[in-house]
Design a protein around this motif. Sequence first.
Motif, PDB file in Angstrom:
ATOM      1  N   CYS A 161       0.849  -1.192   0.000  1.00 20.24           N
ATOM      2  CA  CYS A 161       0.000   0.000   0.000  1.00 20.24           C
ATOM      3  C   CYS A 161       0.881   1.238   0.000  1.00 20.24           C
ATOM      4  O   CYS A 161       1.778   1.372   0.832  1.00 20.24           O
ATOM      5  N   VAL A 162       0.654   2.102  -0.961  1.00 23.27           N
ATOM      6  CA  VAL A 162       1.274   3.429  -0.929  1.00 23.27           C
ATOM      7  C   VAL A 162       0.146   4.413  -0.701  1.00 23.27           C
ATOM      8  O   VAL A 162      -0.888   4.363  -1.374  1.00 23.27           O
ATOM      9  N   GLU A 163       0.350   5.279   0.262  1.00 19.93           N
ATOM     10  CA  GLU A 163      -0.761   6.095   0.724  1.00 19.93           C
ATOM     11  C   GLU A 163      -0.264   7.502   0.985  1.00 19.93           C
ATOM     12  O   GLU A 163       0.876   7.715   1.389  1.00 19.93           O
ATOM     13  N   ASP A 164      -1.127   8.471   0.706  1.00 18.59           N
ATOM     14  CA  ASP A 164      -0.769   9.878   0.908  1.00 18.59           C
ATOM     15  C   ASP A 164      -1.763  10.495   1.885  1.00 18.59           C
ATOM     16  O   ASP A 164      -2.861  10.882   1.502  1.00 18.59           O
ATOM     17  N   CYS A 165      -1.346  10.552   3.147  1.00 13.46           N
ATOM     18  CA  CYS A 165      -2.239  11.132   4.164  1.00 13.46           C
ATOM     19  C   CYS A 165      -1.735  12.511   4.565  1.00 13.46           C
ATOM     20  O   CYS A 165      -1.980  12.977   5.668  1.00 13.46           O
ATOM     21  N   GLY A 166      -1.023  13.155   3.654  1.00 15.32           N
ATOM     22  CA  GLY A 166      -0.506  14.483   3.990  1.00 15.32           C
ATOM     23  C   GLY A 166       0.646  14.346   4.971  1.00 15.32           C
ATOM     24  O   GLY A 166       1.388  13.367   4.943  1.00 15.32           O
ATOM     25  N   ARG A 167       0.771  15.346   5.837  1.00 16.39           N
ATOM     26  CA  ARG A 167       1.864  15.316   6.807  1.00 16.39           C
ATOM     27  C   ARG A 167       1.731  14.116   7.734  1.00 16.39           C
ATOM     28  O   ARG A 167       0.686  13.889   8.315  1.00 16.39           O
ATOM     29  N   ILE A 168       2.812  13.358   7.844  1.00 15.50           N
ATOM     30  CA  ILE A 168       2.825  12.213   8.741  1.00 15.50           C
ATOM     31  C   ILE A 168       3.363  12.659  10.095  1.00 15.50           C
ATOM     32  O   ILE A 168       4.453  13.211  10.178  1.00 15.50           O
ATOM     33  N   ILE A 169       2.601  12.429  11.131  1.00 14.72           N
ATOM     34  CA  ILE A 169       3.015  12.872  12.458  1.00 14.72           C
ATOM     35  C   ILE A 169       3.875  11.813  13.129  1.00 14.72           C
ATOM     36  O   ILE A 169       4.889  12.110  13.739  1.00 14.72           O
ATOM     37  N   ASN A 170       3.459  10.545  13.006  1.00 13.75           N
ATOM     38  CA  ASN A 170       4.209   9.446  13.609  1.00 13.75           C
ATOM     39  C   ASN A 170       4.224   8.284  12.621  1.00 13.75           C
ATOM     40  O   ASN A 170       3.225   7.586  12.463  1.00 13.75           O
ATOM     41  N   PRO A 171       5.345   8.093  11.919  1.00 14.09           N
ATOM     42  CA  PRO A 171       5.364   7.116  10.822  1.00 14.09           C
ATOM     43  C   PRO A 171       4.948   5.707  11.257  1.00 14.09           C
ATOM     44  O   PRO A 171       4.221   5.030  10.546  1.00 14.09           O
ATOM     45  N   GLN A 172       5.382   5.298  12.436  1.00 16.97           N
ATOM     46  CA  GLN A 172       5.034   3.943  12.858  1.00 16.97           C
ATOM     47  C   GLN A 172       3.528   3.803  13.085  1.00 16.97           C
ATOM     48  O   GLN A 172       2.913   2.821  12.663  1.00 16.97           O
ATOM     49  N   LEU A 173       2.960   4.799  13.738  1.00 17.80           N
ATOM     50  CA  LEU A 173       1.519   4.708  13.998  1.00 17.80           C
ATOM     51  C   LEU A 173       0.735   4.715  12.694  1.00 17.80           C
ATOM     52  O   LEU A 173      -0.258   3.995  12.556  1.00 17.80           O
ATOM     53  N   VAL A 174       1.164   5.523  11.744  1.00 16.34           N
ATOM     54  CA  VAL A 174       0.466   5.560  10.452  1.00 16.34           C
ATOM     55  C   VAL A 174       0.586   4.203   9.759  1.00 16.34           C
ATOM     56  O   VAL A 174      -0.399   3.628   9.300  1.00 16.34           O
ATOM     57  N   ASP A 175       1.786   3.661   9.730  1.00 10.19           N
ATOM     58  CA  ASP A 175       1.968   2.366   9.066  1.00 10.19           C
ATOM     59  C   ASP A 175       1.091   1.285   9.696  1.00 10.19           C
ATOM     60  O   ASP A 175       0.507   0.453   9.006  1.00 10.19           O
ATOM     61  N   GLU A 176       1.024   1.311  11.029  1.00 10.90           N
ATOM     62  CA  GLU A 176       0.249   0.258  11.691  1.00 10.90           C
ATOM     63  C   GLU A 176      -1.255   0.470  11.539  1.00 10.90           C
ATOM     64  O   GLU A 176      -2.025  -0.491  11.518  1.00 10.90           O
ATOM     65  N   GLN A 177      -1.674   1.737  11.402  1.00  7.72           N
ATOM     66  CA  GLN A 177      -3.078   1.987  11.058  1.00  7.72           C
ATOM     67  C   GLN A 177      -3.377   1.420   9.681  1.00  7.72           C
ATOM     68  O   GLN A 177      -4.409   0.812   9.446  1.00  7.72           O
ATOM     69  N   ILE A 178      -2.449   1.637   8.771  1.00  6.59           N
ATOM     70  CA  ILE A 178      -2.651   1.138   7.406  1.00  6.59           C
ATOM     71  C   ILE A 178      -2.715  -0.394   7.430  1.00  6.59           C
ATOM     72  O   ILE A 178      -3.620  -1.004   6.844  1.00  6.59           O
ATOM     73  N   ARG A 179      -1.763  -1.012   8.120  1.00  5.85           N
ATOM     74  CA  ARG A 179      -1.748  -2.486   8.141  1.00  5.85           C
ATOM     75  C   ARG A 179      -3.024  -3.043   8.773  1.00  5.85           C
ATOM     76  O   ARG A 179      -3.638  -3.968   8.243  1.00  5.85           O
ATOM     77  N   GLY A 180      -3.395  -2.478   9.914  1.00  7.95           N
ATOM     78  CA  GLY A 180      -4.617  -2.954  10.566  1.00  7.95           C
ATOM     79  C   GLY A 180      -5.829  -2.770   9.662  1.00  7.95           C
ATOM     80  O   GLY A 180      -6.701  -3.631   9.583  1.00  7.95           O
ATOM     81  N   GLY A 181      -5.854  -1.639   8.975  1.00 14.66           N
ATOM     82  CA  GLY A 181      -6.968  -1.367   8.062  1.00 14.66           C
ATOM     83  C   GLY A 181      -6.977  -2.331   6.884  1.00 14.66           C
ATOM     84  O   GLY A 181      -8.036  -2.818   6.471  1.00 14.66           O
ATOM     85  N   ILE A 182      -5.800  -2.619   6.356  1.00 10.55           N
ATOM     86  CA  ILE A 182      -5.716  -3.564   5.233  1.00 10.55           C
ATOM     87  C   ILE A 182      -6.293  -4.917   5.661  1.00 10.55           C
ATOM     88  O   ILE A 182      -7.098  -5.523   4.947  1.00 10.55           O
TER      89      ILE A 182
END
Lengths: 793, 166
Positions: A668-689
């Motif tokens: 998944c390549v995703e553009d959520c604008g400014r990333i505040i915490n890369p790990q949290l964003v990645d894990e949100q993406i994984r959980g969502g996937i």
Amino acid sequence: MTVQFGNPDRPNSYIGKTVPRPNAGRLVEGRGKYVDDINLPRMVHVAFVRSPFAHAKILGIDAKEARLVKGVLRIFTGADLAEVCTPWVAVLAHLKGLKSPPEHPMALDRSCWVGEPVVAVVATSRAAAEDGAALVEVDYDPLPVVADMMTALDASTPVLHPEIGDNLAFQRLHEEGDVDSIFAIAHKVVSARFKTGRHTGVTLEPRSILVDWNPAEGQMTAYHATQAPHMMQTVLAKHLDVPESRVRVICGDVGGSYGIKVHVYPDEVATAAISKIMARPVKFIADRLESFTTDIHARDHEIEAKIAVDANGKILAFDVDDWTAIGAYSVYPRTSAIEGNQVVNLCGGPYDFANYRAKTTVVFQNKTPTCQYRAVGHPIAVAVTEGLVDMAAAALGLDPVEIRRRNMYADDGYPITSPAKMRFEGLSHHQSMDKLVELMDYDALRRDQAEARARGVHRGIGIASFIELTNPSPFMYGIGGARISAQDGCTVRMDPDGSIVALSGVTEQGQGTEAMLSQIVAEGVGVLPSNVRVITGDTQVTPYGGGTWASRGAGIGGEAALRSARALRDSILEVAAAMLQADQASLDIRDGHIVDAESGAGRMPLEELGRIVYFRGDTLPEGLPRELVQTRHYITSEYPFAFTNGVQASYLEVDVETGIVKLLKHWCVEDCGRIINPQLVDEQIRGGIVQGLGGALFEEIHYDDEGQLLNGSMADYLVPMAGEMPDMVVGHVETPTKESMLGAKGAGEAGTAGAPAAVMNAINDALRPLGAQVTQMPFTPERILRALGAIED
Amino acid sequence: MTKVFADRIDIDLMVNGEPVEARVPAGQHVIDFLRQELGLTGAHASCEHGVCGTCTVRVDGASVRGCLMLAAQLDGADVWTIEGLSDSEAIRDLQEAFIARNALQCGFCTPGMLVAAEELLAQGGVPERAAIREHLSGNYCRCTGYEAIVDAVETVARQRAGQVQA
Ligand code: FES
Ligand code: FES
């Protein structure tokens, strides 16, 4: 002064870094405090007797036996609760024509779905309440059932709520351009019928509420596993006739929500009503069967759709006819028309085309109500769009990546208004696709697929581009009349020891809200994140806000936090300048110290400033403002929503003998604008996937023709397990929204939005040489074998 | 109420290294006994059907589903819950790996997941990722998508095997 996000070496650069979550340490030690962990003096438990019929008249209730159970204290019928609780009607003014009848916390004289609460049994223990509930005799007279979606509007189908005329809850047709003539002359038209499976969230913590009405104080306190405490405050106040100011909703740890816990549930309101009657704390924790029959369901859609393309693969038109059945009532207060409405808004989303027709038809039936669940409508719209694009590519002999590149909006062409009238501020479809192709090494994967095929192994690659709606403005609910705040607020204060406390209206559901806020506030003020305590989830304490939904926590709540933190920084520096007799502009705050901005030389720790302000204010100049607390609110105003975009890919293997799909890898390549915490964003993406993969492969609520729910246990309703899930590669493009200083958009739902379509396209890529195609989710072995013609009947 | 549920049984056991004596209803499950009687709310009840693993605790050295076993069966048992495993620091490295890798979101599955993961790690060696996934397949997580959990368990296995620095 703005934050120099471009400079990674700037002082206090916590935004954009992976910092640990403040609440994780507690949760790994089992020190969480979920609603069921709370016990109050004189607390009682409620269990519900629920309708075993999808539609029945309630002729009588006999609770004599139940009353004899030791520990049973009170038994309530729907009529009893109607005396203290007004019914609600879940409509929104901007969803024109949406209708739904009044709904009470418990059925009055008729039950409309299997699981609707009919009688409440209150006892000193949960076990006694359940024993009592089992002994309540309800005399039902079954009524004709509306179970099927596609015949719900037929003249021969009984009308579920005669007072509203028919079984149509809502319908919307959107038309742009000249769709019919384009389809008549287009080089190629491809059509298909899609189905998405009715599924539900399966939060591991079941819905939970503990309500304590204290008449001596005139205050109602609800400990509630909810995403939207302020919304619940309003709802409980309104329907139980308590002043809004006297309802306090406290939301501690929540064991997963995903949209399930943002709605008003009859049994939860009933619990509050019972507390009001009994004047003591009442706890309700749903059991798993209750979760399956009463948590909102979602995604029950059937869609007939077609795409028109020219000889070069340029998309000319989409035509989408969506149907969804929402159960017996529209769900309060967000309504059950939003999902269908989103399908209309989102189909064709990534693509530059001119002619669009989409219609949604939303009908009532005797099943569990459906409502917003993670990625609302997106998985459906993306499956329809991306499924058709792949089919068109195959019909033209084009590569799936290539056809998308030919049609996606150019990255430099924004702002854009789509044919669905969605406004995009700035997206990055092409950059995202380039990055995806690189991450997955697309060409190598195609070679691997070809080699496998030569060995008789059927592998497939599926691509799905998508857009995702985040950071909603009042256009989502507020303009329709719902008291759901699109604005959010944050109060930040400095205490005498120099530590910072941030109170926010957004809530923590495990996604890392508190970590994200602590980083923003730390950077905004100039302290270490570990020196920021974040408090959320208490309506009596935090600024009024909307809570957590539609991926708004970082974009809205985060911006409010940044602005309040910057304001506090200014307040602190104003005091510091007076104390140090320096020019305020020459000072900065770094790591909890007042420093000389130029040289970085330390001038004074914040504790010292705190000591003077709080204990020796006499030494400061009279008239110097000394409020070390600031509040800011934020609401988006230029765009109704901040759209994000992304693209996912699935690589999988289909066993054509058994029909079993093995997921090999996911990107998944995703553009959520400014990333505040890369790990949290990645894990949100994984959980969502993975939730999306569940919808693609396993998750489906089954009903029979009589509206009986057939798989109400975790053994029968399958969710993804560790063993069958793939590793996921996550990449990012960052296009910050210009609407806010922070530039963050939402990230929590994108994974779920695109994953099912990617899997569908991958399966069909694997099956295409065999002449088979699947479009009905979940893609069970049986459905795949049927598509292959291996089973018939 | 049926007779059997009215019956109470005396049990004498060790919980987290401390002696416990209790009189329990014959029909009470281990998870309810731990949560309601002993206030050990770390393990959770979710499916109450033996499927999801949120209720996993350690009984006599093995991972057990607290929603399937009766409290009455605990007489003489040695029970460890997440609270005791935390206090004794027995799984500190695993907990730290979970935090570092963000292998938990809402945390509801986590206590059970940690007990199950420790059972695998206690067997020694560095299991393959597929073996870790297989072992944890009885423990559902709706939040993380599992990959971070597998990463954390793999990291600890390597650390314990001396392959990387803790
Ligand atoms: S609650 Fe015991 S396995 Fe789910
Ligand atoms: S972290 Fe929420 S269920 Fe696992």
